[in-house]
Design an enzyme around this catalytic site. Sequence first.
Site, PDB file in Angstrom:
ATOM      1  N   THR A 146       0.953  -1.108   0.029  1.00 51.31           N
ATOM      2  CA  THR A 146      -0.082  -0.097   0.067  1.00 51.31           C
ATOM      3  C   THR A 146       0.956   1.153  -0.002  1.00 51.31           C
ATOM      4  OG1 THR A 146      -1.631  -1.208   1.234  1.00 51.31           O
ATOM      5  CG2 THR A 146      -1.945   1.240   1.362  1.00 51.31           C
ATOM      6  N   CYS A 286      -3.377  -1.107   8.420  1.00 55.28           N
ATOM      7  CA  CYS A 286      -3.950  -0.719   7.327  1.00 55.28           C
ATOM      8  C   CYS A 286      -4.649   0.678   7.585  1.00 55.28           C
ATOM      9  CB  CYS A 286      -4.961  -1.563   6.717  1.00 55.28           C
ATOM     10  SG  CYS A 286      -4.279  -3.167   6.448  1.00 55.28           S
TER      11      CYS A 286
HETATM   12  N1  SAJ Z   1     -12.934  -0.633  14.089  1.00 52.58           N
HETATM   13  C1  SAJ Z   1     -13.611  -0.002  14.710  1.00 52.58           C
HETATM   14  N2  SAJ Z   1     -15.140   0.121  14.388  1.00 52.58           N
HETATM   15  C2  SAJ Z   1     -15.357  -0.609  13.142  1.00 52.58           C
HETATM   16  C3  SAJ Z   1     -14.435  -1.128  12.207  1.00 52.58           C
HETATM   17  C4  SAJ Z   1     -13.178  -1.304  12.801  1.00 52.58           C
HETATM   18  O1  SAJ Z   1     -13.284   0.548  15.649  1.00 52.58           O
HETATM   19  O2  SAJ Z   1     -16.597  -0.422  12.911  1.00 52.58           O
HETATM   20  C5  SAJ Z   1     -11.467  -0.784  14.457  1.00 52.58           C
HETATM   21  C6  SAJ Z   1     -11.071  -2.310  14.513  1.00 52.58           C
HETATM   22  O3  SAJ Z   1     -11.478  -2.486  16.048  1.00 52.58           O
HETATM   23  C7  SAJ Z   1      -9.526  -2.176  14.307  1.00 52.58           C
HETATM   24  C8  SAJ Z   1      -9.562  -1.152  13.180  1.00 52.58           C
HETATM   25  O4  SAJ Z   1     -10.679  -0.436  13.372  1.00 52.58           O
HETATM   26  O5  SAJ Z   1      -8.753  -1.766  15.368  1.00 52.58           O
HETATM   27  C9  SAJ Z   1      -9.213  -1.652  11.980  1.00 52.58           C
HETATM   28  O6  SAJ Z   1     -10.254  -2.575  11.552  1.00 52.58           O
HETATM   29  P1  SAJ Z   1     -10.659  -3.269  10.388  1.00 52.58           P
HETATM   30  O7  SAJ Z   1     -12.000  -4.195  10.534  1.00 52.58           O
HETATM   31  O8  SAJ Z   1     -10.578  -2.143   9.283  1.00 52.58           O
HETATM   32  O9  SAJ Z   1      -9.391  -4.324   9.981  1.00 52.58           O
HETATM   33  P2  SAJ Z   1      -8.099  -4.091   9.183  1.00 52.58           P
HETATM   34  O10 SAJ Z   1      -7.534  -3.299   9.732  1.00 52.58           O
HETATM   35  O11 SAJ Z   1      -7.485  -5.423   9.170  1.00 52.58           O
HETATM   36  O12 SAJ Z   1      -8.636  -3.775   7.851  1.00 52.58           O
HETATM   37  C10 SAJ Z   1      -8.471  -4.883   6.883  1.00 52.58           C
HETATM   38  C11 SAJ Z   1      -8.363  -3.826   5.562  1.00 52.58           C
HETATM   39  N3  SAJ Z   1      -8.023  -4.724   4.409  1.00 52.58           N
HETATM   40  C12 SAJ Z   1      -7.116  -4.302   3.466  1.00 52.58           C
HETATM   41  O13 SAJ Z   1      -6.581  -3.108   3.774  1.00 52.58           O
HETATM   42  C13 SAJ Z   1      -6.768  -5.256   2.505  1.00 52.58           C
HETATM   43  C14 SAJ Z   1      -9.551  -2.934   5.252  1.00 52.58           C
HETATM   44  O14 SAJ Z   1      -9.701  -2.525   4.238  1.00 52.58           O
HETATM   45  C15 SAJ Z   1     -10.957  -3.991   5.192  1.00 52.58           C
HETATM   46  O15 SAJ Z   1     -11.979  -3.525   5.144  1.00 52.58           O
HETATM   47  C16 SAJ Z   1     -10.899  -4.898   6.620  1.00 52.58           C
HETATM   48  O16 SAJ Z   1      -9.694  -5.523   6.813  1.00 52.58           O
HETATM   49  C17 SAJ Z   1     -12.107  -5.539   6.946  1.00 52.58           C
HETATM   50  O17 SAJ Z   1     -13.177  -5.625   6.339  1.00 52.58           O
HETATM   51  O18 SAJ Z   1     -12.048  -6.537   8.096  1.00 52.58           O
END
Ligand code: SAJ
Length: 460
Positions: A146, A286
């Site tokens: 990225t 990310c």
């Molecule tokens: N989080 C919140 N509230 C939400 C969603 C997430 O507080 O509504 C927090 C989570 O607890 C975490 C952080 O945000 O601490 C990130 O969570 P995430 O669900 O975005 O997970 P990631 O960081 O693993 O993001 C990845 C990303 N994938 C890629 O970059 C290829 C993201 O684009 C995806 O959307 C995400 O996974 C996913 O959908 O799980």
Amino acid sequence: MKQELGDKIMGWDASFASRADSGDLSVGIIGLGYVGLPTAIGFRDAGFNVWGVDVSERIVNALYEGRNPLGDPDLDDMIPAPGSERWNITRNTAEATAACDVLIVTVPTPVSDDLKPDLSYVESAGRAVFEAAGKGNRKVVILESTVYPGVTTSTWLPILAELGLVEGEDIEVAYCPERFNPGDPNHGVRQVARVIGCSDPEVGESLVHLYRRLTSEDVRYVGKVEVAEATKVIENVQRDINIALVNELAQIFPELDLDVEDVLSAAATKWNFHRYTPGIGVGGHCIPVDPYYMMQRAQEVGVPAELITAARAVNRMMPRHVAGVLRELMYQSGVAAGEGRVLFLGWSYKAGVGDARETPTEPLAMNLIESGISVSTWDPYLSSDDIPDGITVVDDIGNTDGYDMVVLATAHPECMEIDWAALLTRMRTPILYDGRRVLNLDEMQAMGWKANAVGSPPRY
Ligand code: SAJ
């Protein structure tokens, strides 16, 4: 003179797409981390001859022995056995480059302490490949890490010029953002849609054939490299902004004696309201990182990214806000200042994975410790090595007593399903704080907890 191994062409030519369709390509993956290793396994499973490269002796030796070098348990059964065909592991980038038609670079792109993108891994990996690529072979080098729009060309083309290599004659450069989702078997490298950017449409379209063998989802050529670079960054910028909105509302609504979750759940009945959940903060490699790429690029072209910057600040400040709420809850419950004992259930940044990168539990814990509060944590997905000094690691959640507050910091199923009634009997002060809004506060209150949560009016 095109490089050939035996009768094999080793690089791009008009037969590339048909060779991709038949799996008759050698694909090198530079960087075997959370993205690179599943990618290497995925291309091998798709029938290609794969070379995996990593600078880490630990990673390479583990793979030599057929062991999973990473913390993701989903990979445990996917590592090819030693001596498997079409599976070549090395620490030598030049060796892999010589043996491959395509080199995919999946190295880290972290932000440095001053929150600026660190592109040193991209630069060094590209240089190592280009130095070994040779002239006239049109080896295809694809960056998946990225980055922000413009990085691939601004980092790699000067190296090509320095080495006397010409894009389109000696090397083909493309960008295909990884969309790998840790801990989500439904969105692994073989199940996510991909976009490909390349300055040469014919090359770009031929790479669609390559990735179509990797993933069952949509794959499309989207134009020049910068279009694909921008795509991945804004996907995560949008997510950071959406989370920041609910985190800001989680600070406002308790002051109106409203629970933000009641309001968000009601709003989600509208057909195009996108539901996000407030929490103690935003972690991972990310979402809290990628916005800084967009901010950096916007700054370089003199257009302030005010909304992106503000949203990042809201999420970055969330642990500090929550720490203040926790201190007030303990004070109002009669816990003497500087004497509180707090237990975090979970430490990982995300439910279901063992990954402490950028976890908001760390700034939250350190903020509490600064005011004399002691913090312990129990996270069944992490080892004590993943937990910073100053935090007491709990190995047996059943052997915990004398705490004034328990914080559900990561919504691991194991954390949600503990014996809450038994833990309650062992608490010094029965304060509960649901940091991920996954518990039923009324049920917990009825059980005898002072049931609190992010975005909920306080219960003292
Ligand atoms: N989080 C919140 N509230 C939400 C969603 C997430 O507080 O509504 C927090 C989570 O607890 C975490 C952080 O945000 O601490 C990130 O969570 P995430 O669900 O975005 O997970 P990631 O960081 O693993 O993001 C990845 C990303 N994938 C890629 O970059 C290829 C993201 O684009 C995806 O959307 C995400 O996974 C996913 O959908 O799980």
